[in-house]
Structures are given as structure tokens and as C-alpha cells.
Scaffold this motif. Structure first.
Motif, PDB file in Angstrom:
ATOM      1  N   LEU A   1     -32.934  63.553 -99.588  1.00 45.65           N
ATOM      2  CA  LEU A   1     -32.343  63.053 -98.051  1.00 45.65           C
ATOM      3  C   LEU A   1     -33.062  64.101 -96.992  1.00 45.65           C
ATOM      4  N   MET A   2     -33.702  65.231 -97.432  1.00 44.69           N
ATOM      5  CA  MET A   2     -34.138  66.079 -96.661  1.00 44.69           C
ATOM      6  C   MET A   2     -35.732  66.047 -96.459  1.00 44.69           C
ATOM      7  N   THR A   3     -36.460  64.950 -97.337  1.00 45.93           N
ATOM      8  CA  THR A   3     -37.769  64.996 -97.381  1.00 45.93           C
ATOM      9  C   THR A   3     -38.394  64.572 -96.096  1.00 45.93           C
ATOM     10  N   GLY A   4     -39.474  65.159 -95.850  1.00 42.34           N
ATOM     11  CA  GLY A   4     -40.217  64.669 -94.510  1.00 42.34           C
ATOM     12  C   GLY A   4     -41.262  63.474 -94.658  1.00 42.34           C
ATOM     13  N   TYR A   5     -42.363  63.303 -93.980  1.00 43.96           N
ATOM     14  CA  TYR A   5     -43.174  62.309 -94.209  1.00 43.96           C
ATOM     15  C   TYR A   5     -44.596  62.760 -94.169  1.00 43.96           C
ATOM     16  N   THR A   6     -45.588  61.939 -94.323  1.00 39.57           N
ATOM     17  CA  THR A   6     -47.068  62.467 -94.459  1.00 39.57           C
ATOM     18  C   THR A   6     -47.955  61.202 -94.318  1.00 39.57           C
ATOM     19  N   LEU A   7     -49.032  61.507 -93.592  1.00 42.52           N
ATOM     20  CA  LEU A   7     -50.139  60.494 -93.431  1.00 42.52           C
ATOM     21  C   LEU A   7     -51.443  61.156 -93.620  1.00 42.52           C
ATOM     22  N   GLU A   8     -52.199  60.700 -94.511  1.00 39.30           N
ATOM     23  CA  GLU A   8     -53.615  61.177 -94.440  1.00 39.30           C
ATOM     24  C   GLU A   8     -54.376  60.433 -93.730  1.00 39.30           C
ATOM     25  N   ASP A   9     -55.456  61.417 -93.334  1.00 41.47           N
ATOM     26  CA  ASP A   9     -56.388  60.596 -92.451  1.00 41.47           C
ATOM     27  C   ASP A   9     -56.060  60.243 -91.224  1.00 41.47           C
ATOM     28  N   ILE A  10     -55.101  60.985 -90.274  1.00 42.16           N
ATOM     29  CA  ILE A  10     -54.976  60.370 -89.059  1.00 42.16           C
ATOM     30  C   ILE A  10     -56.005  60.427 -88.198  1.00 42.16           C
ATOM     31  N   ALA A  11     -56.925  61.150 -88.570  1.00 41.38           N
ATOM     32  CA  ALA A  11     -58.494  60.971 -88.097  1.00 41.38           C
ATOM     33  C   ALA A  11     -59.425  61.518 -89.208  1.00 41.38           C
ATOM     34  N   LYS A  12     -60.541  61.366 -89.063  1.00 41.44           N
ATOM     35  CA  LYS A  12     -61.412  61.655 -90.304  1.00 41.44           C
ATOM     36  C   LYS A  12     -61.355  62.921 -90.818  1.00 41.44           C
ATOM     37  N   GLY A  13     -60.877  63.290 -92.094  1.00 46.00           N
ATOM     38  CA  GLY A  13     -60.650  64.212 -92.673  1.00 46.00           C
ATOM     39  C   GLY A  13     -59.544  65.111 -92.221  1.00 46.00           C
ATOM     40  N   ILE A  14     -58.710  64.785 -91.601  1.00 39.89           N
ATOM     41  CA  ILE A  14     -57.703  65.249 -91.062  1.00 39.89           C
ATOM     42  C   ILE A  14     -56.150  64.567 -91.478  1.00 39.89           C
ATOM     43  N   ASP A  15     -55.313  65.581 -91.947  1.00 40.71           N
ATOM     44  CA  ASP A  15     -54.087  64.920 -92.559  1.00 40.71           C
ATOM     45  C   ASP A  15     -52.730  65.382 -91.390  1.00 40.71           C
ATOM     46  N   CYS A  16     -51.771  64.661 -91.526  1.00 40.91           N
ATOM     47  CA  CYS A  16     -50.578  65.175 -90.845  1.00 40.91           C
ATOM     48  C   CYS A  16     -49.353  65.128 -91.607  1.00 40.91           C
TER      49      CYS A  16
END
Ligand code: NAD
Length: 484
Positions: free
Chosen positions: A120-135
């Protein structure tokens, strides 16, 4: 009988407040003093905040699963002491023992739900929000939080917040109601046994001075409040001024609609519990009964008979369905509303004034009371009475019911009894209150759903427990990352 004074719990120690202002704690059934409570000072609050702040960094870096293991231990300890907590609760608050048991069960369910922290406390993530950049976003605890709670659920309400606050890595202070400080003291005696690090949870008893010291303290990150609407509004405004997170739950005026096709015999037990359980001192209690169309006479006949048949008396007696109200002052306030209903022209069809329980002549009792022919603008149809007083407003249509509900200002809960799915859809779609019961008289969300209303019944956006509470107690730190 010796009168004990409840103590504060600060940094893992039981300590006396230095305050000289002392309040009495009463047994509402017998009218006897059973304990006393010091109205703690700003200095007591400062000591609790200091302890909680010092405990924070070590606690926030303890893995969530390890933090959850303390809650597993706590659940076991609460189960072992279940009956003891329930009996303490009934003794100082007055409610029937079975209701007290239900309250303790709901308290424990919050401990159980909070143990799900690792999902329930986990966050979230997305690879490649721009080329080679993760968030990605982590949920991080913030520091010291506090809860300020009402008298009607002395065990449970603090636990709508505390387990979630600490399992997410914050540290915590509880300010119980000064009218019922013994139950939370009993609960903290159990908490003390499970070996939580010092300062992670603390309790400071008292009244307004404690509240104001919490609201003004620069090291408190957020406040969870539950109580009456004027106080809830005050807390919300003051937290806005001092820049704290806040969830502030207020009072209610709940409407229970009975459609012409309702199954009255099946409905009756839950209607009686809705209006008279806890002597009407629940934020989810039915307060305004609204029969629609020609069902009114039959409903009132059955409802009045069932109300008369209830055993009213000492909550500790297993046969009791309804206990006293919490104090002599509150009894007088409720009686004042009954007088107002009569003066404004409502028809009193069951009179709970001058109600006595022969073996408990000094108890704070009000008998079950039912008004018929109440109109929407009468005081007893608008204000929260918080006693065993039913205001019946006869309505002609579903539209009338919805209009009545949506013009109360309060918007905590609304219930409807019917067998018609189309009517139910219309009702739940259009009513403003956030907790809706369908053939249910007390629409109480369990720990894994959010608890709280709208309008004047709740200030803020994140409610008690449910999944959203994990957001209230955490900040999402977003990291935008690339590697050369
Ligand atoms: P209350 O507002 O009098 O007190 C609640 C808390 O606030 C107590 O701890 C009290 O010490 C403190 N307090 C009271 N007045 C204050 C002030 N002027 N300044 C600072 N602090 C103050 O409420 P209560 O009588 O203890 O509880 C009953 C009320 O709580 C009812 O209105 C009921 O509907 C409401 N309630 C709401 C919910 C909900 O979920 N919305 C749940 C339970 C109770």
C-alpha cells in the motif's frame, strides 16, 4: 473507591502532567466519578513532540516490513486484552457492551489493514520519460503527526490514523477526549508491552490547550481530527494558517429514507440500531427518519413498538440495547432539543424525558424519543442532537428525500430502504453525503475503505483509513534520473 488519575505516555514512559487543571471522568450509567484527568499544558506537548521528533529518523529508516511486524504483535496483544478494553470503554462511555466489542473489533481491523504497508505504500515509476531518462516517485514519511479525537468512540477513532502513520515511518501523538481518557490509556498500556522504540507513539491527555499547542507546534507535520463541526472547522482553518496537512472530520445529520416498498420487518432491527445504538451518539446514527408516501403510519407503529421494547440500562448488562448518554451536561443538551421540538410544533409520539432506570437513579439516561410531523426547517431537523431522538419528516417522493438530504449542510451519511434498484441508483447518484447505506442503517466503511463525509461533515480531502490514508502520511518524492 480510589480515584486514579490517568497519565500521559511520552517517550515510552508514563508521566504526570504538571497541570493543576484537573477534570473528572464519570461512569454515565451510575453517575459516579471513576477517574480524573489533568488537562496537560504546552510544556507536556513540547515534551511529546520532542520525543516523537527524536525517534523519527531511526524509525523512518526501519524497513516497512519490520515496522509492520510491531503491528502483528500489537494485533495479538489487543486480541488477548479484547474484553478488558471493551469493558473499560463501556464503563466510561456508557455504550452497550456488544457495541463496545464491535468498536474494539473495528479498531483492530485498522491494525490489520495497516500491515499491508509493503503493497500500500509503494510508489510508481516510468522508464524513458525522455530518451535515456527514467522517473520514479517514492512515498516518504514526513515526521511527527497527531490525532485529536472525540468521546463517542474512545477506542477506535485514534486507530483510524495511528497504525497507518507509524507503519509508513512517521511518529505519532494521540490526544484522547478528556471525557473518556481511560480507554486509550488501557490501550497504550498494551502498546507499551510490545516494545516499540521509545517516542514512536505518545499520548497527551487534556483539552483545548493541548489541541492549540499541537496546532501551533512547528515540528508537527499534520493533524487528523474527528469531532463536532465547529471544532473541525477551527482545526482546519488553524492548520491552514500554520501550514500543516489536515484531515478534519465533523458532525452529521443523517437521513434514513423508507420507500413505500421497503421490507419493514426485515429492516426494523437495523433501523433501531441506527437511531438508538450508542444512544444516538454516532456520527453515522440515523437522525431524521423519512417515510415516503403511505408507508409512514405502518412504519411508525412498528418502529415505536420496537423502540419501546428495547432494554435501556447499564451498558455492562448483556441484555442492554441502549445505555446512557455520556454526561449530565449532554443529557441536558439532548433534553433541550426535545423541548425545542415540542415548542416548534412537532408531534412527540414517544417521550424519553423523565426516563429513569430504577436501579441506576443517578445515571445520565434519556429514553428513546420519537417525533412525527417534523418539518425540514425545524431545529430538530437541522441541528445535530447526538442523542436518542428521532425526527420524522414525511415525504411525498424520492425527489423530496434527496432535496432534504442535500440541503442539510452536513453530508456524512444517507441511507435508503427499498427493493427497487432504479430508485437506489438515483439515490446514490444524487445524494451529497459520502457514506451511503442501501437497506443498511449504519453505513460504516470498514478499515480498507475511506471513512468521512462531505460538506460540513468533513474539511480536507483525504479521509480516515482506506487506501488513501497512505497518501496523507507520506510525501511522494519524484526522482528524474539519467546516467552518462
Ligand atoms: P468535540 O468537537 O467537542 O471534541 C473533539 C475533540 O476536540 C476533543 O478531543 C476535544 O478535547 C477537542 N476540542 C473540543 N472543543 C475544542 C476547542 N474549542 N478547541 C480545541 N479543541 C477542542 O466533539 P465530541 O463532542 O467529543 O464528539 C462528538 C462529535 O464528533 C459529534 O459532532 C460527532 O458527529 C462527531 N464525530 C464525527 C465522526 C466522523 O467520522 N465525522 C466520528 C465520530 C464523531
Amino acid at each position: 473507591m480510589t480515584i486514579t488519575r490517568v497519565k500521559n505516555y511520552i517517550n515510552g514512559e508514563w508521566v504526570d502532567s504538571t497541570s493543576t487543571t484537573i477534570g473528572d471522568v464519570w461512569c454515565p450509567a451510575t453517575g459516579e466519578k471513576i477517574a480524573s484527568v489533568a488537562y496537560s499544558t504546552k510544556e507536556d506537548v513540547d515534551a511529546a513532540v520532542k520525543a516523537a521528533k527524536e525517534a523519527f529518523w531511526e524509525w523512518r529508516s526501519t524497513p516497512p516490513l519490520s515496522r509492520a511486524r510491531y503491528l502483528f504483535r500489537l494485533k495479538d496483544a489487543f486480541e488477548e486484552n479484547f474484553e478488558d478494553i471493551a469493558r473499560t470503554l463501556t464503563r466510561e462511555q456508557g455504550k452497550a457492551i456488544d457495541e463496545a466489542r464491535g468498536e474494539v473489533r473495528r479498531m483492530i481491523e485498522n491494525v490489520e489493514h495497516a500491515t499491508g504497508v509493503t503493497t500500500l505504500m509503494t510508489g510508481y515509476t516510468l522508464e524513458d520519460i525522455a530518451k535515456g531518462i527514467d522517473c520514479y516517485g517514492h512515498r516518504q514519511p514526513l515526521g511527527v503527526f497527531a490525532a485529536i479525537v472525540p468521546y463517542n468512540f474512545p477506542a477506535m477513532v485514534a486507530w483510524w490514523f495511528l497504525p497507518y502513520a507509524i507503519v509508513t515511518g512517521n511518529t505519532f501523538i494521540v490526544k484522547p477526549s478528556e471525557q473518556v481518557p481511560m480507554t486509550q490509556t488501557k490501550i497504550f498500556e498494551i502498546v507499551d508491552e510490545i516494545g516499540l522504540p521509545e517516542g514512536v507513539v505518545n499520548m497527551v491527555h487534556g483539552s483545548r490547550d493541548v489541541v492549540n499547542a499541537l496546532l501551533d507546534h512547528p515540528d508537527i507535520e499534520g493533524i487528523s481530527f474527528v469531532g463536532s463541526t465547529p471544532t473541525a472547522r477551527y482545526i482546519y482553518q488553524r492548520c491552514g494558517e500554520t501550514g500543516k496537512r489536515v484531515q478534519s472530520l465533523g458532525g452529521a445529520k443523517n437521513i434514513v429514507a423508507i420507500m413505500p416498498d421497503a421490507k419493514l420487518d426485515e429492516a426494523m432491527p437495523s433501523l433501531i440500531t441506527s437511531f438508538f445504538g450508542c444512544s444516538g451518539q454516532r456520527c453515522l446514527s440515523g437522525s431524521v427518519l423519512v417515510p415516503v408516501g403511505d408507508i409512514a403510519d405502518e412504519l411508525l407503529e412498528k418502529f415505536t413498538a420496537a423502540a419501546k421494547a428495547m432494554k435501556v440500562g447499564d451498558g455492562l448488562d448483556e441484555q442492554t440495547a441502549m445505555g446512557p448518554v455520556v454526561s449530565a451536561a449532554h443529557r441536558d443538551r439532548v433534553l433541550g432539543y426535545i423541548e425545542k421540538g415540542i415548542a416548534e410544533g412537532a408531534e412527540l409520539i414517544l417521550d424519553g424525558r423523565n426516563f429513569t432506570v430504577p436501579e441506576l437513579p443517578n445515571g445520565f439516561f434519556v429514553g428513546p424519543t420519537i417525533f412525527d410531523r417534523v418539518t425540514p426547517n425545524m431545529t430538530i431537523a437541522r441541528e445535530e442532537i447526538f442523542g436518542p431522538v428521532v425526527s420524522t419528516v414525511r415525504a411525498g417522493s424520492l425527489d423530496d428525500v434527496i432535496d432534504l438530504i442535500n440541503t442539510r449542510g452536513f453530508a456524512n451519511a444517507a441511507c435508503i430502504y427499498t427493493q427497487n434498484g432504479g430508485v437506489v441508483r438515483e439515490f446514490k447518484y444524487r445524494v451529497k453525503p459520502s457514506m451511503v447505506g442501501v437497506n443498511i442503517g449504519i453505513a460504516a466503511p470498514m478499515s480498507f475503505f475511506p471513512f468521512g463525509g462531505a460538506g460540513n461533515s468533513m474539511f480536507g480531502d483525504i479521509k480516515g483509513h482506506g487506501q488513501e490514508i497512505f497518501q496523507f502520511f507520506t510525501d511522494t518524492k519524484v526522482v528524474i534520473e539519467r546516467w552518462f
